[in-house]
Scaffold this active site. Structure first.
Site, PDB file in Angstrom:
ATOM      1  N   SER D  64      42.122  38.499  47.079  1.00 49.20           N
ATOM      2  CA  SER D  64      41.603  37.240  45.663  1.00 49.20           C
ATOM      3  C   SER D  64      42.651  36.335  45.769  1.00 49.20           C
ATOM      4  O   SER D  64      42.003  35.694  45.518  1.00 49.20           O
ATOM      5  CB  SER D  64      40.810  38.568  45.268  1.00 49.20           C
ATOM      6  OG  SER D  64      39.279  39.491  44.931  1.00 49.20           O
ATOM      7  N   LYS D  67      41.054  33.025  46.505  1.00 48.15           N
ATOM      8  CA  LYS D  67      40.065  32.525  46.028  1.00 48.15           C
ATOM      9  C   LYS D  67      40.507  31.736  45.776  1.00 48.15           C
ATOM     10  O   LYS D  67      40.097  30.431  45.653  1.00 48.15           O
ATOM     11  CB  LYS D  67      39.917  33.561  45.306  1.00 48.15           C
ATOM     12  CG  LYS D  67      38.782  34.648  45.678  1.00 48.15           C
ATOM     13  CD  LYS D  67      38.600  35.631  44.222  1.00 48.15           C
ATOM     14  CE  LYS D  67      37.551  36.615  45.928  1.00 48.15           C
ATOM     15  NZ  LYS D  67      37.216  38.245  44.702  1.00 48.15           N
ATOM     16  N   TYR D 190      35.410  34.388  54.954  1.00 46.88           N
ATOM     17  CA  TYR D 190      36.332  34.794  53.600  1.00 46.88           C
ATOM     18  C   TYR D 190      37.328  35.597  53.947  1.00 46.88           C
ATOM     19  O   TYR D 190      38.024  36.344  53.296  1.00 46.88           O
ATOM     20  CB  TYR D 190      34.883  35.566  53.141  1.00 46.88           C
ATOM     21  CG  TYR D 190      34.988  36.420  51.537  1.00 46.88           C
ATOM     22  CD1 TYR D 190      35.580  35.623  50.403  1.00 46.88           C
ATOM     23  CD2 TYR D 190      35.230  37.872  51.847  1.00 46.88           C
ATOM     24  CE1 TYR D 190      35.589  36.040  49.622  1.00 46.88           C
ATOM     25  CE2 TYR D 190      35.273  37.731  50.471  1.00 46.88           C
ATOM     26  CZ  TYR D 190      36.200  37.049  49.378  1.00 46.88           C
ATOM     27  OH  TYR D 190      36.062  38.411  48.124  1.00 46.88           O
ATOM     28  N   TYR D 241      39.575  40.125  37.394  1.00 42.77           N
ATOM     29  CA  TYR D 241      38.116  40.829  37.140  1.00 42.77           C
ATOM     30  C   TYR D 241      38.200  41.101  36.097  1.00 42.77           C
ATOM     31  O   TYR D 241      38.028  40.563  35.213  1.00 42.77           O
ATOM     32  CB  TYR D 241      38.763  41.694  38.216  1.00 42.77           C
ATOM     33  CG  TYR D 241      39.245  42.764  39.335  1.00 42.77           C
ATOM     34  CD1 TYR D 241      38.788  41.431  40.558  1.00 42.77           C
ATOM     35  CD2 TYR D 241      40.400  42.887  39.766  1.00 42.77           C
ATOM     36  CE1 TYR D 241      39.028  41.033  42.059  1.00 42.77           C
ATOM     37  CE2 TYR D 241      41.053  42.274  40.665  1.00 42.77           C
ATOM     38  CZ  TYR D 241      40.223  41.517  41.589  1.00 42.77           C
ATOM     39  OH  TYR D 241      40.966  41.398  43.624  1.00 42.77           O
ATOM     40  N   VAL D 259      43.996  42.531  45.623  1.00 40.09           N
ATOM     41  CA  VAL D 259      43.352  43.893  45.638  1.00 40.09           C
ATOM     42  C   VAL D 259      44.633  44.247  47.322  1.00 40.09           C
ATOM     43  O   VAL D 259      44.454  45.906  46.617  1.00 40.09           O
ATOM     44  CB  VAL D 259      41.664  45.201  46.205  1.00 40.09           C
ATOM     45  CG1 VAL D 259      41.385  44.936  45.306  1.00 40.09           C
ATOM     46  CG2 VAL D 259      41.589  44.039  47.733  1.00 40.09           C
TER      47      VAL D 259
END
Lengths: 305, 305, 305, 305
Positions: D64, D67, D190, D241, D259
């Protein structure tokens, strides 16, 4: 003809191993203290005969079963205007949830979850000039023929000391303008109505109008046939908390349970049934009570389906 | 005896002003194009007589009504193991919601919301070696006596091009391990099953097992009496999307609707009813169809309550 | 050096077209009556200088801004034990939502939503032997140097008559055992604290400890540097209701708003800012106030990022 | 001046007892197999110096963290139009939740939850004529000076075989019309972007634009100062998160976790930090990584608050 007496005795035998299973409602000390090793069952026919077995004459706290009678009294007096203030859909949530209320602007999903029952009691309070619980008690006495039916003051006091969740619901309803009376008045009446103590025999008798197209014990009309069927329909879809689908599936009759361990069920145009055993499952329904209704309907073939 | 033919004609007269009300399902071009000024009704008695009025022989897309038949076929073949993968409680949410799935670990609330129906079709796919939709079609043909029943390829293609929501549900179920077959295979079978085209008469005939303790048209046993009652119970609590409580209240019979505008209803041990009119209310149920069932049950007194 | 006085005057010019936009909080008559055509701004430097423009000396109801001071007083007195009773995560829900509480067992998401603030006030009540609101007022007076700061009795009465939603939250918390004092005592203190009336200048001065590593106006230590940074962190992530992300994005400073139309913001180790204008956006934040902070930070380059 | 090298070595000592705590991400076999007894830390100053300790040159899956870079590339190319398709508010829900999407019509809460990141990647796919992941990899290579940075094919394959939840999210977005490219194309890009393998040193270098007002390693402008601050603001409120509030409270810097066990953090106008250790806490953030950032900011006093 079915020999109902033998049948009920057999049902008691069937479910004896389950008596004592589950736990008594623990959020109210007055209920938590009840001995879970008790079980009663009674059937009242449309014609007024009563058959019973087990602890059918031991009084217990009717709790949410009172919601059916409060709703019936409101419908008898006020017609359908109550349906502007409460829906009649299954909730998909626990009986004391606030989530749905918040998403649906303070209109409870149905009259048998606590929020909806508070709205019904509020309406009954207005309609009776403040005597909502007394109106329910009087109906119970008249229909069962037992003038000694009362609210249990100890249970009521116990509930009053543990009523934060219901107070939260009532204030929430009030914040949406969905209460006519003060929060305190509604809570007092609601607690008094829930803490009525009755036994299986008297409850089966008092519920007979649901199996008689709305006629009372004395033969006079209390509700129309259509109103009566509709109460039965709401019981079927919403009467046993978040396990209504399961109850319809297993038992196949309209029913309403209470956390005191009682359940009433209706075989339309035929009879009413009341079972009681204090041990509850996770949904708040009596373990032995549901099993007894399951066994009874298996043995008799009773089902609305 | 009731003169059913006259009665159905009267019902059509009763609800004529509502025909054309509501909107056809708009999320699938193949359904949106249907003329909403159509209405049909058919009743099939347990004995096999059929009475019909209006556009009862015009085929329409059965859509979610197929879910009842897929569930029946799974129960007939696999007994009750399907209930480990899907609950049987009302959802309190729209038919295509993912919210509940997320809170309850990928177990759909009941077999009649889309998520639950995908699980049922997945099971049927496995049980039929990949011929789930064909198994539903074959059952429809056998029970109605109409060998020409087919899925509508245009509707199926239209649904396939607009299936992102169902694909989302299917992948979600798969992420919880609640699919046996591939997402694509399940979606193909589900779309094929939903796009079956039938008319009111054939649907009423095909559903007769629900009013006959599980017996087929040829008198052989398809489901046990208990299994049949239980499907009726699930239909009553969960059959009309998030309006099941309202449907039980107004109509008083187990029913299952589809966004094609069709609804089947069951008067146990008596008859099945199929109504159809494409205009839908906000819950996705046919406006004129629900009104016709309401009128029919008022005129006949039919009710399970 | 920036000429702060000119700058603030320029900012007032920048945002003048927005003054009067939005609506005053409508759920409390005492707030709804305020003239929305008012705007004030004040900056208090770490060294104690104050610059102001517009209606900076007009008192207004500080409402939720009081939550920062109550939290600071609790942390100063009790250290970190409060964090066992309230989380410090953004809520993703409106400020008075009960949904999250129900899913997370009565632990509010953060001390700046109403549920969390009630827990903080409850703690402060215990710590002050029942003088929570007086403790907040005394701190305000000491830090601003204005001994006349009081709660507005009319606003307090207005809030008390419209407090069902907060009463619902408080009873809900109590049902989970997350209140030490009675619901009534907590609500009274909470309302008294929210109805404190202050002007921009005094609020900017009173908040200076947040820009001074926890030092009071007199130079003594009120909170540790670490505690102070952490209050700023909670303000940034949770200080402006369900628009905290947007506020961080546009303004780039820790801030706390109130439905009276005030907002305090902190430029760490530098200064505090207070803006006020009663017209609110849909999230409950002052339209002209947020715009003024946006303009001020654009002109100065002030940002923690 | 701080002796950063000594400091980082001290930090490694501080948190050594926590290395190996937590569990590697278990939903992807390719990540679950990583040895959790690893820890690396690197700091890259605005001027381009790098300090590192522990396993700072061992590549790991950035997941992530990618992102942030995808969002930066979209903002650099398309300005602010992406904000019509994704909000920038904390979600209050787990990173892969669908609940909020359903309540807010398919607009993800922020670009750092999976749903929002899928929308960003979709936009980048369009802007790069289908080379979204390659655009991210190229940026990483240019800014770190390491031309060998690649996606890990084994991790990508492992993710692709376990992508039902993301496929569910993508179809859900598509059902609301919030994807420009096909679900398959978006998922492929992705997954490729998430499976980029980098080490702490290279990641700290590649993120330097966040500490340099948007300037690249070669001194040219990539983003405006304002855009850069705003990415930092979104990282602070949404980057870790459902633990963003906690991270802001403990660490006090904008950060983004993955993660794979990596976290990047930004001290604006000063430096970037990258930590890595595969053991995750319940929110999906590296146990030793968060602890190391906590220790580092305690020792240096670094904080934006």
């Amino acid at each position: 003809m079915i020999d109902l007496q033998n049948l009920l005795d057999d049902v008691v035998g069937d479910i004896r191993p389950l008596i004592g299973h589950g736990a008594a409602a623990d959020y109210i000390p007055g209920l938590a203290a009840v001995d879970t090793n008790q079980f009663g069952i009674a059937v009242a026919t449309r014609g007024g005969e009563v058959y019973a077995s087990g602890d059918a004459t031991v009084p217990f706290s009717i709790q949410s079963i009172s919601k059916v009678f409060a709703l019936a009294l409101v419908l008898a007096g006020n017609g359908d205007s109550i349906w502007k203030r409460v829906f009649r859909e299954p909730s998909g949530n626990p009986f004391n949830s606030l989530v749905q209320l918040e998403h649906e602007d303070g209109i409870p999903r149905n009259p048998f979850i606590n929020a909806g029952a508070l709205v019904v009691t509020d309406r009954l309070l207005t309609a009776t000039d403040g005597s909502a619980a007394e109106a329910v008690r009087r109906f119970m006495r008249d229909e069962s023929g037992n003038p000694g039916i009362e609210s249990d003051a100890e249970v009521a006091a116990s509930e009053a000391r543990n009523s934060h969740r219901n107070a939260s619901l009532a204030h929430f309803l009030a914040s949406y303008g969905n209460l006519e009376n003060s929060v305190d008045a509604v809570l007092d009446a609601y607690i008094a109505q829930c803490s009525i103590a009755m036994n299986c025999t008297d409850l089966a008798l008092a519920a007979r109008f649901l199996a008689s197209n709305g006629r009372k014990a004395d033969g006079t009309s209390f509700l129309s046939a259509s109103q009566t069927k509709r109460i039965n329909a709401v019981m079927l879809t919403c009467g046993t908390y978040d396990a209504a689908g399961e109850f319809a599936y297993r038992v196949g009759l309209p029913g309403k349970s209470g956390v005191g361990g009682g359940i009433i069920a209706v075989m339309p145009n035929n009879c009413t049934i009341c079972v009681w055993s204090p041990g509850l499952d996770r949904s708040g329904n009596s373990v032995a009570g549901v099993a007894a209704l399951d066994a009874l309907t298996m043995r008799t073939g009773w089902s609305i389906f």
